[in-house]
Design a protein around this motif. Structure first.
Motif, PDB file in Angstrom:
ATOM      1  N   ALA A 100      50.006  79.482  -3.984  1.00  0.00           N
ATOM      2  CA  ALA A 100      50.397  78.587  -5.079  1.00  0.00           C
ATOM      3  C   ALA A 100      50.198  77.125  -4.695  1.00  0.00           C
ATOM      4  O   ALA A 100      49.738  76.315  -5.504  1.00  0.00           O
ATOM      5  CB  ALA A 100      51.858  78.843  -5.458  1.00  0.00           C
ATOM      6  N   ALA A 101      50.532  76.780  -3.454  1.00  0.00           N
ATOM      7  CA  ALA A 101      50.366  75.399  -3.006  1.00  0.00           C
ATOM      8  C   ALA A 101      48.895  75.000  -2.996  1.00  0.00           C
ATOM      9  O   ALA A 101      48.514  73.938  -3.500  1.00  0.00           O
ATOM     10  CB  ALA A 101      50.973  75.225  -1.614  1.00  0.00           C
ATOM     11  N   VAL A 102      48.065  75.865  -2.428  1.00  0.00           N
ATOM     12  CA  VAL A 102      46.632  75.550  -2.328  1.00  0.00           C
ATOM     13  C   VAL A 102      45.966  75.597  -3.689  1.00  0.00           C
ATOM     14  O   VAL A 102      45.212  74.681  -4.074  1.00  0.00           O
ATOM     15  CB  VAL A 102      45.937  76.534  -1.358  1.00  0.00           C
ATOM     16  N   LEU A 103      46.247  76.639  -4.467  1.00  0.00           N
ATOM     17  CA  LEU A 103      45.590  76.787  -5.767  1.00  0.00           C
ATOM     18  C   LEU A 103      46.032  75.712  -6.745  1.00  0.00           C
ATOM     19  O   LEU A 103      45.252  75.297  -7.610  1.00  0.00           O
ATOM     20  CB  LEU A 103      45.881  78.179  -6.336  1.00  0.00           C
ATOM     21  N   GLY A 104      47.292  75.276  -6.642  1.00  0.00           N
ATOM     22  CA  GLY A 104      47.731  74.183  -7.504  1.00  0.00           C
ATOM     23  C   GLY A 104      46.898  72.931  -7.274  1.00  0.00           C
ATOM     24  O   GLY A 104      46.492  72.247  -8.217  1.00  0.00           O
ATOM     25  N   ARG A 105      46.607  72.634  -6.010  1.00  0.00           N
ATOM     26  CA  ARG A 105      45.774  71.473  -5.694  1.00  0.00           C
ATOM     27  C   ARG A 105      44.330  71.680  -6.131  1.00  0.00           C
ATOM     28  O   ARG A 105      43.667  70.751  -6.616  1.00  0.00           O
ATOM     29  CB  ARG A 105      45.843  71.178  -4.194  1.00  0.00           C
ATOM     30  N   VAL A 106      43.826  72.910  -5.952  1.00  0.00           N
ATOM     31  CA  VAL A 106      42.454  73.198  -6.389  1.00  0.00           C
ATOM     32  C   VAL A 106      42.334  73.038  -7.904  1.00  0.00           C
ATOM     33  O   VAL A 106      41.364  72.465  -8.412  1.00  0.00           O
ATOM     34  CB  VAL A 106      42.025  74.610  -5.951  1.00  0.00           C
ATOM     35  N   CYS A 107      43.329  73.538  -8.627  1.00  0.00           N
ATOM     36  CA  CYS A 107      43.317  73.402 -10.085  1.00  0.00           C
ATOM     37  C   CYS A 107      43.371  71.936 -10.500  1.00  0.00           C
ATOM     38  O   CYS A 107      42.726  71.531 -11.475  1.00  0.00           O
ATOM     39  CB  CYS A 107      44.499  74.166 -10.698  1.00  0.00           C
ATOM     40  N   GLN A 108      44.151  71.135  -9.768  1.00  0.00           N
ATOM     41  CA  GLN A 108      44.259  69.714 -10.097  1.00  0.00           C
ATOM     42  C   GLN A 108      42.933  68.989  -9.871  1.00  0.00           C
ATOM     43  O   GLN A 108      42.539  68.133 -10.656  1.00  0.00           O
ATOM     44  CB  GLN A 108      45.354  69.078  -9.236  1.00  0.00           C
ATOM     45  N   ARG A 109      42.222  69.355  -8.803  1.00  0.00           N
ATOM     46  CA  ARG A 109      41.013  68.622  -8.419  1.00  0.00           C
ATOM     47  C   ARG A 109      39.735  69.226  -8.996  1.00  0.00           C
ATOM     48  O   ARG A 109      38.806  68.485  -9.352  1.00  0.00           O
ATOM     49  CB  ARG A 109      40.910  68.571  -6.890  1.00  0.00           C
ATOM     50  N   ARG A 110      39.668  70.559  -9.059  1.00  0.00           N
ATOM     51  CA  ARG A 110      38.427  71.210  -9.461  1.00  0.00           C
ATOM     52  C   ARG A 110      38.501  71.899 -10.815  1.00  0.00           C
ATOM     53  O   ARG A 110      37.494  72.386 -11.319  1.00  0.00           O
ATOM     54  CB  ARG A 110      38.015  72.256  -8.407  1.00  0.00           C
ATOM     55  N   GLY A 111      39.689  71.997 -11.384  1.00  0.00           N
ATOM     56  CA  GLY A 111      39.856  72.633 -12.683  1.00  0.00           C
ATOM     57  C   GLY A 111      40.509  73.999 -12.565  1.00  0.00           C
ATOM     58  O   GLY A 111      40.483  74.649 -11.515  1.00  0.00           O
ATOM     59  N   ARG A 112      41.107  74.443 -13.685  1.00  0.00           N
ATOM     60  CA  ARG A 112      41.841  75.719 -13.693  1.00  0.00           C
ATOM     61  C   ARG A 112      40.924  76.913 -13.428  1.00  0.00           C
ATOM     62  O   ARG A 112      41.284  77.845 -12.724  1.00  0.00           O
ATOM     63  CB  ARG A 112      42.526  75.903 -15.043  1.00  0.00           C
ATOM     64  N   ARG A 113      39.728  76.916 -14.010  1.00  0.00           N
ATOM     65  CA  ARG A 113      38.836  78.078 -13.889  1.00  0.00           C
ATOM     66  C   ARG A 113      38.484  78.337 -12.428  1.00  0.00           C
ATOM     67  O   ARG A 113      38.550  79.482 -11.954  1.00  0.00           O
ATOM     68  CB  ARG A 113      37.565  77.857 -14.711  1.00  0.00           C
ATOM     69  N   VAL A 114      38.108  77.304 -11.706  1.00  0.00           N
ATOM     70  CA  VAL A 114      37.736  77.449 -10.301  1.00  0.00           C
ATOM     71  C   VAL A 114      38.934  77.923  -9.475  1.00  0.00           C
ATOM     72  O   VAL A 114      38.814  78.840  -8.652  1.00  0.00           O
ATOM     73  CB  VAL A 114      37.192  76.123  -9.747  1.00  0.00           C
ATOM     74  N   GLY A 115      40.096  77.318  -9.705  1.00  0.00           N
ATOM     75  CA  GLY A 115      41.271  77.693  -8.944  1.00  0.00           C
ATOM     76  C   GLY A 115      41.701  79.130  -9.174  1.00  0.00           C
ATOM     77  O   GLY A 115      42.009  79.860  -8.224  1.00  0.00           O
TER      78      GLY A 115
END
Length: 412
Positions: free
Chosen positions: A71-86
């Protein structure tokens, strides 16, 4: 995007978000099957591998710790790269973890099995984080229902998963793999398919155009946004969800062990868990509608009462009665659903747009840590004091914390 939605362009502008929501729903159905299949047999697999009931809560603890990291990593990925990628990344990692669980169980390598459960936990994080993406794809005033739709989509897969314990176990046995590892074969396939569905969608999971219309700055992901007073809304929403997760995981983890320990087979345990998981997600559209109409506070407060009833019924149900145990687990799932939807509404309403995905991910980290704690402690409590004590204590905790936190006055 800044101003208003052009006149006459509404249907065309909303078509892409609606299609994106469909893609999200399909991926959730697949991910739900993978999540529920593993949860159903995790405790039983550990009990057989370690030959100890006191360690049977370890798998849930491990994959909820994995979910915290995810959740910690994917939340940051979603913030930076978008929800689909995360979300695609999370499903892919969960598929790899599921495969490693099968290998570890087949080889009877405890270290590999335990490490794989950490990786598998990313799937749980992905499935819950998707509710925030669903909210962003809906126009203001319907975001609670959109959140509920995404959670509801997990129901089909989540209910089917535990009921496939028998067939997948037979398939695993035919391949020379322990029967209890069979559901993880299903999880690997389901999570892989979910990742591919998300990657096949060529566009980002963009917010609804209505979110950028007049007054959008005052709107949150669920319902109308009021001026934030510090982190009060974030803390309140997170506390509600974290407490419900602790209570739900603790009771759910030990229920299959309780049932099989009193002479019931894995099919009966799988049926009870499938009903529970269905109750976790099936009421989501109704919970979302209530959050849109009444607000997050009443919905969250009601969850504490429902969780108390669930704990008391589980504690008082005769061990021979699968039906009463199933009713208790249905109430447990419904109470958790109310807490999740109500807490999500409170948290997202207060989270600033510029780091909303990160804040949401951190809140789900707290949920995962609570789940890990519940999973680990539950086995020890049952060994020392019994399943009825665990269930009753969990229900009392829910009533003592959730309504008090949810209904306390707005800070000055």
């Amino acid at each position: 995007m800044t101003g208003t939605v052009p006149l006459g362009a509404g249907p065309a502008l909303f078509r892409a978000p609606r299609r994106a929501l469909t893609v999200l729903v399909v991926s959730q159905v697949l991910g739900g099957a993978g999540m529920a299949a593993g949860i159903t047999v995790g405790a039983l697999l550990a009990r057989d591998l370690f030959d100890s009931a006191s360690l049977s809560g370890l798998p849930v603890a491990l994959f909820t710790i994995g979910a915290a990291l995810g959740a910690a990593v994917l939340g940051r990925v979603c913030q930076r790269r978008g929800r689909r990628v995360g979300l695609a990344l999370g499903n892919g990692v969960a598929a790899a973890g599921s495969t490693a669980v099968v290998v570890g169980a087949a080889a009877r390598w405890p270290v590999l099995l335990l490490a794989a459960l950490l990786v598998y936990g990313a799937g749980t994080a992905t499935g819950l984080l998707a509710r925030y993406a669903g909210a962003e794809l809906a126009p203001p005033g319907r975001r609670g229902r959109a959140t509920g739709t995404v959670l509801f989509a997990m129901t089909l897969g989540a209910v089917a998963g535990p009921n496939l314990v028998g067939p997948t176990g037979a398939l695993a046995h035919a391949w020379g793999i322990p029967r209890l590892a069979g559901p993880f074969l299903l999880a690997a396939a389901a999570y892989t398919a979910a990742a591919l569905v998300l990657l096949a969608w060529p566009r980002p999971l963009r917010p609804s155009p209505a979110a950028d219309g007049p007054g959008a700055a005052e709107e949150s992901a669920i319902g109308p946004r009021r001026p934030a007073r510090g982190s009060f809304g974030v803390v309140t929403g997170a506390t509600v969800m974290i407490t419900a997760q602790l209570v739900m995981i603790a009771v759910m983890t030990m229920t299959p062990v309780h049932l099989t320990g009193h002479g019931h087979g894995t099919r009966a345990a799988g049926l009870v868990i499938s009903l529970h998981v269905g109750a976790m997600f099936l009421p989501s559209p109704l919970s979302g509608l209530l959050a849109d109409r009444a607000g997050g506070r009443p919905v969250a407060a009601a969850s504490g009462v429902v969780l108390l009833l669930a704990g008391l019924l589980a504690a008082l149900a005769p061990p021979a009665s699968v039906a009463l145990s199933a009713c208790a687990l249905v109430l447990l799932g419904a109470g958790w659903n109310l807490a999740l939807v109500g807490g999500t509404a409170l948290l997202t309403r207060a989270a600033p747009a510029e780091n909303r995905a990160t804040v949401q991910g951190l809140a789900d980290v707290g949920m995962s840590v609570a789940g890990a704690t519940g999973g680990m402690v539950s086995g020890l409590v049952v060994t020392g004091s019994g399943y009825p004590f665990l269930a009753a204590a969990a229900g009392v905790l829910a009533l003592a914390v959730i309504p008090v936190v949810a209904l306390r006055g707005t800070p000055p």
